[in-house]
Write a protein that holds these residues in place. Sequence first.
Motif, PDB file in Angstrom:
ATOM      1  N   MET A   1       0.840  -1.215   0.000  1.00 32.35           N
ATOM      2  CA  MET A   1       0.000   0.000   0.000  1.00 32.35           C
ATOM      3  C   MET A   1       0.867   1.254   0.000  1.00 32.35           C
ATOM      4  SD  MET A   1      -2.835  -1.250   2.770  1.00 32.35           S
ATOM      5  CE  MET A   1      -3.444   0.347   3.232  1.00 32.35           C
ATOM      6  N   GLY A   2       1.925   1.223   0.814  1.00 37.00           N
ATOM      7  CA  GLY A   2       2.836   2.369   0.895  1.00 37.00           C
ATOM      8  C   GLY A   2       3.569   2.581  -0.421  1.00 37.00           C
ATOM      9  N   VAL A   3       4.017   1.492  -1.041  1.00 39.65           N
ATOM     10  CA  VAL A   3       4.752   1.615  -2.309  1.00 39.65           C
ATOM     11  C   VAL A   3       3.817   2.158  -3.394  1.00 39.65           C
ATOM     12  CG1 VAL A   3       6.035   0.371  -4.103  1.00 39.65           C
ATOM     13  CG2 VAL A   3       6.383  -0.219  -1.707  1.00 39.65           C
ATOM     14  N   PHE A   4       2.583   1.684  -3.374  1.00 37.48           N
ATOM     15  CA  PHE A   4       1.617   2.166  -4.371  1.00 37.48           C
ATOM     16  C   PHE A   4       1.421   3.687  -4.241  1.00 37.48           C
ATOM     17  CE2 PHE A   4      -2.810   3.201  -5.512  1.00 37.48           C
ATOM     18  CZ  PHE A   4      -2.763   2.894  -6.860  1.00 37.48           C
ATOM     19  N   SER A   5       1.223   4.147  -3.010  1.00 37.42           N
ATOM     20  CA  SER A   5       1.025   5.596  -2.848  1.00 37.42           C
ATOM     21  C   SER A   5       2.306   6.353  -3.168  1.00 37.42           C
ATOM     22  CB  SER A   5       0.510   5.929  -1.443  1.00 37.42           C
ATOM     23  OG  SER A   5       1.516   5.671  -0.495  1.00 37.42           O
ATOM     24  N   GLY A   6       3.460   5.720  -2.898  1.00 33.53           N
ATOM     25  CA  GLY A   6       4.742   6.328  -3.236  1.00 33.53           C
ATOM     26  C   GLY A   6       4.943   6.418  -4.745  1.00 33.53           C
ATOM     27  N   ILE A   7       4.442   5.439  -5.469  1.00 34.95           N
ATOM     28  CA  ILE A   7       4.545   5.475  -6.941  1.00 34.95           C
ATOM     29  C   ILE A   7       3.691   6.622  -7.480  1.00 34.95           C
ATOM     30  CG2 ILE A   7       3.830   4.230  -9.053  1.00 34.95           C
ATOM     31  CD1 ILE A   7       5.044   1.715  -7.867  1.00 34.95           C
ATOM     32  N   ARG A   8       2.552   6.841  -6.838  1.00 36.19           N
ATOM     33  CA  ARG A   8       1.712   7.992  -7.252  1.00 36.19           C
ATOM     34  C   ARG A   8       2.471   9.311  -7.084  1.00 36.19           C
ATOM     35  NH1 ARG A   8      -3.426   7.456  -8.642  1.00 36.19           N
ATOM     36  NH2 ARG A   8      -4.804   5.958  -7.666  1.00 36.19           N
ATOM     37  N   SER A   9       3.098   9.499  -5.924  1.00 37.39           N
ATOM     38  CA  SER A   9       3.798  10.783  -5.731  1.00 37.39           C
ATOM     39  C   SER A   9       5.036  10.871  -6.615  1.00 37.39           C
ATOM     40  CB  SER A   9       4.136  11.047  -4.263  1.00 37.39           C
ATOM     41  OG  SER A   9       4.651   9.925  -3.667  1.00 37.39           O
ATOM     42  N   THR A  10       5.646   9.726  -6.908  1.00 36.50           N
ATOM     43  CA  THR A  10       6.806   9.712  -7.811  1.00 36.50           C
ATOM     44  C   THR A  10       6.356  10.124  -9.222  1.00 36.50           C
ATOM     45  OG1 THR A  10       7.785   7.941  -6.509  1.00 36.50           O
ATOM     46  CG2 THR A  10       8.687   8.275  -8.719  1.00 36.50           C
TER      47      THR A  10
END
Length: 341
Positions: A146-155
């Motif tokens: 979940m954290g990586v997914f949201s991090g990919i969004r901000s990336t």
Amino acid sequence: MFALMQSAHVESLHLSIDPVTGLKAVIAIHSSRLGPALGGCRYLAYPNDESAVNDAINLAQDMSYKAALAGLAVGGAKAVIMRAPHVESRSALFEAFGRCIEQLDGRYITAIDSGTSTADMDCIAQYTRHVTSTTAAGDPSTHTAMGVFSGIRSTASSRLGSDNLEGLRVAIQGLGKVGFALAEQLHAAGAELLVCDIDPGKVRLAMEQLGAHPIACEALLSTPCDILAPCGLGAVLNWHSVAQLRCSAVAGCANNQLASLQVADQLERRGILYAPDYVINSGGLIYMALTHQGAQPATINQHLLHISQRLTSIYAHAQAEKRSPARVSDELAHKLLYDED
Ligand code: NAD
């Protein structure tokens, strides 16, 4: 050994053996400044004692950095149990390890990691309460994803100008517990998936369930894509591999992605945005630390939301200072861990 501890700023190193069960364990406590040191326990085969000790020492620091940047009241540590070709009783081995942890009186809290399972944590829990990710507490991988997914969004937002993942090509290396859960979320958000895994069964599943395109493992890093998500091994980013990358950003869950900090500068020179691994993959640690402290799911979800905000802020600093996000996050973590206030 002391020189290595000093260079990695490791606070203490604990070696344990149990001749009855064959246990050979190493616990490296990097820092307990912010709280009791939490970190996973690996159960892997090592070529010799030295490589097991080195692995624990080298991985412990990242846990402290991860916890500090996530704003958690825990320190960082790592444990390693050397896997023998034959073990009489796996449960007895982990019970013996539980007794070792209990002797540290709460200075170290263990957790699931490569080669260990929630069932192993249950065995440990028979002898100590300083353990997370038991069957009752749950595997943290979905929270990491979940954290990586949201991090990919901000990336995507920072590098490509939009956090809309519709049609974005994401190449995932490794479809394990985190990689597959991440692939599911990316697929639901409309991303196009390019995937590889050394296990052909996992690739087949991703093709059938998520319409993923299979890529040969040796070709994945040089496959044209928007975002590369390393979700398998550590140290995938080295001088040679970075020269081959054809992506705009690297954002994945694997620990210790950079072979060295200089490789982060190489990414920066190539215009490839790098999401510091211990920032983007901190969801699992957040889940384990807060569950262990008795936090409610709403508090945990609130903390998970901070991952993407933290990344956005690190990217903004990095851009303003024209340097790699890896250097910015290391500096932030260092300040939190070592500066006197
Ligand atoms: P996992 O063992 O479930 O999955 C790893 C996957 O990578 C496996 O499917 C394996 O077959 C594949 N793989 C291994 N070598 C490969 C290669 N050369 N090419 C392609 N695929 C390869 O592990 P996981 O729990 O999903 O963790 C993945 C990474 O994320 C690890 O580096 C781990 O340390 C890190 N991480 C995991 C968590 C978590 O909550 N599980 C949290 C933080 C960081």
